[in-house]
Design an enzyme around this catalytic site. Structure first.
Site, PDB file in Angstrom:
ATOM      1  N   GLU A   1      20.361 -20.321 -43.306  1.00  0.00           N
ATOM      2  CA  GLU A   1      21.670 -20.053 -43.906  1.00  0.00           C
ATOM      3  C   GLU A   1      22.502 -21.283 -43.601  1.00  0.00           C
ATOM      4  O   GLU A   1      22.826 -21.534 -42.437  1.00  0.00           O
ATOM      5  CB  GLU A   1      22.331 -18.839 -43.252  1.00  0.00           C
ATOM      6  CG  GLU A   1      21.564 -17.557 -43.397  1.00  0.00           C
ATOM      7  CD  GLU A   1      21.391 -17.147 -44.830  1.00  0.00           C
ATOM      8  OE1 GLU A   1      22.201 -17.554 -45.671  1.00  0.00           O
ATOM      9  OE2 GLU A   1      20.414 -16.439 -45.109  1.00  0.00           O
TER      10      GLU A   1
ATOM     11  N   CYS B   1      31.266 -19.840 -43.519  1.00  0.00           N
ATOM     12  CA  CYS B   1      30.252 -20.364 -44.433  1.00  0.00           C
ATOM     13  C   CYS B   1      30.507 -19.901 -45.852  1.00  0.00           C
ATOM     14  O   CYS B   1      30.080 -20.531 -46.804  1.00  0.00           O
ATOM     15  CB  CYS B   1      28.876 -19.926 -43.973  1.00  0.00           C
ATOM     16  SG  CYS B   1      28.755 -18.152 -43.770  1.00  0.00           S
TER      17      CYS B   1
HETATM   18  P1  NAP Z   1      25.173 -27.267 -36.702  1.00  0.00           P
HETATM   19  O1  NAP Z   1      25.756 -28.417 -36.045  1.00  0.00           O
HETATM   20  O2  NAP Z   1      24.172 -27.494 -37.781  1.00  0.00           O
HETATM   21  O3  NAP Z   1      24.528 -26.378 -35.543  1.00  0.00           O
HETATM   22  C1  NAP Z   1      23.941 -25.152 -35.819  1.00  0.00           C
HETATM   23  C2  NAP Z   1      23.077 -24.750 -34.643  1.00  0.00           C
HETATM   24  O4  NAP Z   1      21.977 -25.620 -34.530  1.00  0.00           O
HETATM   25  C3  NAP Z   1      23.796 -24.790 -33.309  1.00  0.00           C
HETATM   26  O5  NAP Z   1      23.382 -23.709 -32.530  1.00  0.00           O
HETATM   27  C4  NAP Z   1      23.295 -26.099 -32.721  1.00  0.00           C
HETATM   28  O6  NAP Z   1      23.359 -26.129 -31.316  1.00  0.00           O
HETATM   29  C5  NAP Z   1      21.867 -26.055 -33.199  1.00  0.00           C
HETATM   30  N1  NAP Z   1      21.192 -27.319 -33.139  1.00  0.00           N
HETATM   31  C6  NAP Z   1      21.659 -28.540 -33.480  1.00  0.00           C
HETATM   32  N2  NAP Z   1      20.698 -29.454 -33.289  1.00  0.00           N
HETATM   33  C7  NAP Z   1      19.621 -28.813 -32.802  1.00  0.00           C
HETATM   34  C8  NAP Z   1      18.323 -29.218 -32.385  1.00  0.00           C
HETATM   35  N3  NAP Z   1      17.948 -30.482 -32.444  1.00  0.00           N
HETATM   36  N4  NAP Z   1      17.476 -28.277 -31.941  1.00  0.00           N
HETATM   37  C9  NAP Z   1      17.832 -26.995 -31.874  1.00  0.00           C
HETATM   38  N5  NAP Z   1      19.049 -26.551 -32.244  1.00  0.00           N
HETATM   39  C10 NAP Z   1      19.931 -27.452 -32.711  1.00  0.00           C
HETATM   40  O7  NAP Z   1      26.259 -26.305 -37.327  1.00  0.00           O
HETATM   41  P2  NAP Z   1      27.616 -25.801 -36.649  1.00  0.00           P
HETATM   42  O8  NAP Z   1      28.519 -26.983 -36.548  1.00  0.00           O
HETATM   43  O9  NAP Z   1      27.353 -24.998 -35.442  1.00  0.00           O
HETATM   44  O10 NAP Z   1      28.119 -24.807 -37.732  1.00  0.00           O
HETATM   45  C11 NAP Z   1      28.875 -25.175 -38.851  1.00  0.00           C
HETATM   46  C12 NAP Z   1      28.037 -25.181 -40.093  1.00  0.00           C
HETATM   47  O11 NAP Z   1      27.322 -23.952 -40.217  1.00  0.00           O
HETATM   48  C13 NAP Z   1      28.854 -25.302 -41.343  1.00  0.00           C
HETATM   49  O12 NAP Z   1      28.303 -26.291 -42.145  1.00  0.00           O
HETATM   50  C14 NAP Z   1      28.732 -23.925 -42.008  1.00  0.00           C
HETATM   51  O13 NAP Z   1      28.844 -23.933 -43.392  1.00  0.00           O
HETATM   52  C15 NAP Z   1      27.428 -23.439 -41.542  1.00  0.00           C
HETATM   53  N6  NAP Z   1      27.395 -21.975 -41.487  1.00  0.00           N
HETATM   54  C16 NAP Z   1      26.612 -21.305 -42.349  1.00  0.00           C
HETATM   55  C17 NAP Z   1      26.563 -19.925 -42.298  1.00  0.00           C
HETATM   56  C18 NAP Z   1      25.708 -19.136 -43.225  1.00  0.00           C
HETATM   57  O14 NAP Z   1      25.537 -17.940 -43.004  1.00  0.00           O
HETATM   58  N7  NAP Z   1      25.164 -19.702 -44.254  1.00  0.00           N
HETATM   59  C19 NAP Z   1      27.330 -19.238 -41.355  1.00  0.00           C
HETATM   60  C20 NAP Z   1      28.122 -19.960 -40.491  1.00  0.00           C
HETATM   61  C21 NAP Z   1      28.145 -21.340 -40.568  1.00  0.00           C
HETATM   62  P3  NAP Z   1      24.453 -27.024 -30.534  1.00  0.00           P
HETATM   63  O15 NAP Z   1      25.774 -26.450 -30.841  1.00  0.00           O
HETATM   64  O16 NAP Z   1      24.070 -26.835 -29.119  1.00  0.00           O
HETATM   65  O17 NAP Z   1      24.294 -28.405 -31.035  1.00  0.00           O
END
Ligand code: NAP
Length: 678
Positions: free
Chosen positions: A258, A297
């Site tokens: 997602e 999101c």
């Molecule tokens: P993100 O930076 O992509 O991180 C998402 C998750 O991935 C976090 O738990 C992050 O952990 C983890 N992660 C990052 N690098 C990783 C790695 N190398 N190995 C394992 N895990 C890793 O996204 P975010 O900033 O948290 O969230 C914002 C984004 O999420 C926005 O773009 C939004 O649109 C999207 N979103 C989508 C939905 C949906 O349902 N479609 C819902 C909510 C948000 P760390 O924080 O520890 O880096």
């Protein structure tokens, strides 16, 4: 101020952060409030614990046991919401935002608990769809079943919903019978950790059913197998990196994503200022821009309005945004809080500047400051005021259809006709949700046909539905959440559909008896079990699947048909007029009413005395196959098809019923539902 040490819960132990921990700041004051991360977490031990301890215990339970467990969990969480609200303010969220995250999360668990009881069997095998007839003689049939995966669900979640984001995945996972390892985003993991502690302290979950990683996942993904699932929520960039992990590719590990998308909302061509629909549109867009400070999101990134209405929308929206004070979410009167961190603010401003290269900012100021609170300790580093852009050339613009500023930023663009609006909405190349405010069924149909393939959810709203509607941006546990292309290609929730991600669907072929044994439901053609007494005298727990009685035959007379017709008022010509009935291609002449036959059937199989059968609650799948004329007879066969426990006192018994005529031809077939005391 003491710094919270955000622990992980690994292989049954709480593990404190170590020297590799990352600092986490309050979104409001900018001061460090927590630290999380331990680079020595033993990922293999966590996987082993889930696979060898949590999985077997969960699978030993049936769907209904797990649904009851979820209900207990939701009730328990409901008693601890305040602790989570108190912590969540530091993520920048307002009390209204908490309702979406915390109450919404708990509500989602309740829905899965209830759907599990109502829509899944009281057993361990889920039957997906109908029995398939694969042979002429009926001795070889097929069905599809789903059984829990024997691995682990790894949930990697985004920062914006630290509670809902976890629970919306955990509920279907546990209902399926699969243990989970949850990895929240570090920026808000202290809220998730508190929620996990509440759940674990309740003692409701079996050991190993839930583990938590606060901080990095180390080599976890390199250790997954085909029995595991990764369910990821976050940015497209991280999703793409994680799903291309060589081990995940090599082992075909399921990967549900997602990710961010450029959701759109269309103002219908039939809507003009001064109508309830126009006000509704402004309200929906305003809510999506400001709730969670736009960090949703599903938030509306692109506002698509008829060209002649663009200025009206800008004016109405600007007036509403003016009345949205930004500041410390704990303070009185504040309607919008902060982004989760200073880093997030930098990212949003950078993306807004990119959007600004091809669109004009018509509302908002990137330099705007939040209101100070009574302590004077609001730090502006994570606050961004709402910004509205106007894109005058949406056909040639690219940034606005590609770049998500994950904050209170949205862009309006004009459309010429509904086809143009659809084309613009689809330029996002896949989104979680698109909405349309319209009272026109034709417009709605055109959008559904023209845009359905590009969006995971289409939300229509107008004056009829607006009071009870749930909002453009609210994913509901009953409905599918996810979207194609840019949105990640995943699908979550959607009721039992969401549980299937954590189960394997298997096609089963064999004799009816084999299918009955596997599915725990009697399949027509299976051996019958002779009932030791009339089944209506037997209690729920004594009745066996397949237990059958055959009644004596009863002849239907012309007097019966006439009496029934006059008594009920159903004097349809097929029962009353021989010549007219003969002209009808279905009937040989006057025939008995289907409902008369059903009533006679009940009279044939019923046991009249007070007993364990408490009530008849309905019929399913009724078919009339061969008409019955006066002088012909019917005979009934009644078989226990399935049993489902309902309350502490009684359960539902589903009977397979067939009516046959004097020649053995099938007259009618249906499933009868009764409640029977234990
Ligand atoms: P993100 O930076 O992509 O991180 C998402 C998750 O991935 C976090 O738990 C992050 O952990 C983890 N992660 C990052 N690098 C990783 C790695 N190398 N190995 C394992 N895990 C890793 O996204 P975010 O900033 O948290 O969230 C914002 C984004 O999420 C926005 O773009 C939004 O649109 C999207 N979103 C989508 C939905 C949906 O349902 N479609 C819902 C909510 C948000 P760390 O924080 O520890 O880096």
């Amino acid at each position: 101020m003491t710094i919270m040490k955000v622990a992980s819960f690994a292989a049954g132990e709480w593990v404190q952060p170590n020297s590799a921990a990352r600092a986490i700041a309050s979104a409001i004051t900018g001061a460090q409030i927590a630290e999380a991360g331990n680079d020595n977490l033993d990922m293999q031990a966590m996987l082993d614990h889930a696979r060898n301890v949590g999985g077997p215990d969960l699978r030993a339970m049936g769907f209904h046991d797990r649904a009851k467990m979820l209900k207990a969990l939701a009730l328990h969480l409901g008693q601890h919401k305040q602790e989570l609200y108190d912590l969540s303010f530091d993520t920048g969220a307002t009390q209204k935002d908490h309702l979406i995250d915390i109450d919404g999360g708990v509500g989602t668990v309740f829905v899965f608990a209830s759907k599990g009881r109502r829509e899944m069997p009281d057993g361990q095998v889920y039957i997906d769809g109908d029995i398939e007839e694969l042979s002429r003689g009926g001795t070889f049939k097929g069905m599809h079943i789903a059984t829990p995966l024997k691995g682990v669900a790894v949930h990697i979640n985004a920062f914006n919903f630290p509670v809902w984001g976890m629970l919306e995945k955990l509920a279907p996972t546990l209902l399926a019978g699969v243990p989970a390892i949850v990895k929240p985003a570090t920026a808000s993991c202290y809220v998730t950790e508190a929620c996990v502690r509440i759940m674990l302290d309740s003692g409701i979950l079996p050991d190993g059913a839930l583990q938590l990683i606060s901080g990095g996942t180390g080599d976890l993904l390199d250790r997954l197998t085909a029995q595991d699932v990764v369910s990821f929520t976050g940015s497209a960039q991280t999703a793409s990196m994680l799903r291309s992990n060589p081990n995940i590719l090599k082992n075909s590990v399921r990967f549900v994503a997602e990710q961010d998308s450029l959701n759109a909302s269309i103002l219908g061509p039939d809507v003009t200022p001064g109508t309830p629909e126009f006000d509704l549109f402004i309200k929906e867009v305003h809510r999506e821009m400001t709730t969670k400070a736009g960090q949703k999101c599903t938030a509306i990134r692109r506002i698509i309005a008829p060209e002649g209405q663009v200025q009206n929308v800008i004016e109405a929206l600007s007036a509403k945004l003016d009345a949205t004070p930004m500041g410390d979410p704990r303070a009185e009167g504040i309607r919008m809080g902060a982004l989760v961190s200073a880093a997030q603010k930098r990212d949003v401003l950078e993306k807004a500047a990119m959007i600004g290269t091809e669109s004009k900012r018509v509302y908002g100021d990137p330099e705007a400051l939040p209101q100070q609170n009574a302590m004077g300790d609001v730090n502006p580093d994570a606050f961004v005021a709402p910004m509205l852009f106007h894109c005058e050339s949406p056909d040639t613009a690219t940034v606005v259809h590609e770049t998500e500023a994950f904050g209170p930023v949205s862009t309006i663009m004009g459309y010429r006709d509904i086809d143009h609006a659809i084309e613009l909405a689809n330029k996002g190349e896949g989104s979680l949700v698109a909405s349309v405010i319209t009272a026109s069924g034709d417009v709605a149909r055109e959008v559904a046909m023209g845009a359905g393939a590009f969006h995971g959810r289409l939300y229509f709203n107008n004056a009829t539905s607006m009071k009870e509607s749930t909002g453009h941006g609210s994913p509901l546990p009953h409905m599918v959440h996810g979207g194609p292309g840019r949105a990640g290609g995943g699908e979550e929730m959607g009721g039992i559909r969401g549980v299937m991600h954590y189960m394997q669907r298997t096609a089963i072929q064999g004799s009816p008896d084999i299918l009955s044994s596997i599915g725990g439901r009697w399949v027509p053609g299976s051996s019958e079990v002779e009932a030791p007494a009339h089944p209506f005298t037997r209690r729920f727990n004594d009745l066996a699947i397949g237990e059958t009685i055959h009644t004596a035959p009863r002849t239907v007379t012309m007097d019966d048909i006439e009496l029934f017709a006059n008594f009920t008022g159903d004097t349809f010509y097929a029962h009353m007029d021989e010549d007219a009935a003969k002209r009808n291609p279905f009937f040989p002449g006057r025939v008995a009413h289907g409902y008369l036959l059903l009533s006679f059937a009940a009279g044939l199989f019923v046991e009249p005395n007070e007993g364990p059968v408490l009530a008849n609650t309905g019929l399913d799948n009724l078919r009339f196959m061969t008409p019955v004329a006066a002088g012909e007879s019917i005979q009934v066969r009644l078989t226990v098809k399935a049993k489902t426990r309902r309350t502490d006192e009684y359960g539902e018994v589903r009977w397979h019923v067939t009516l046959a005529n004097q020649d053995g031809d099938l007259v009618a077939e249906y499933e009868l539902l009764t409640m029977v005391a234990y």
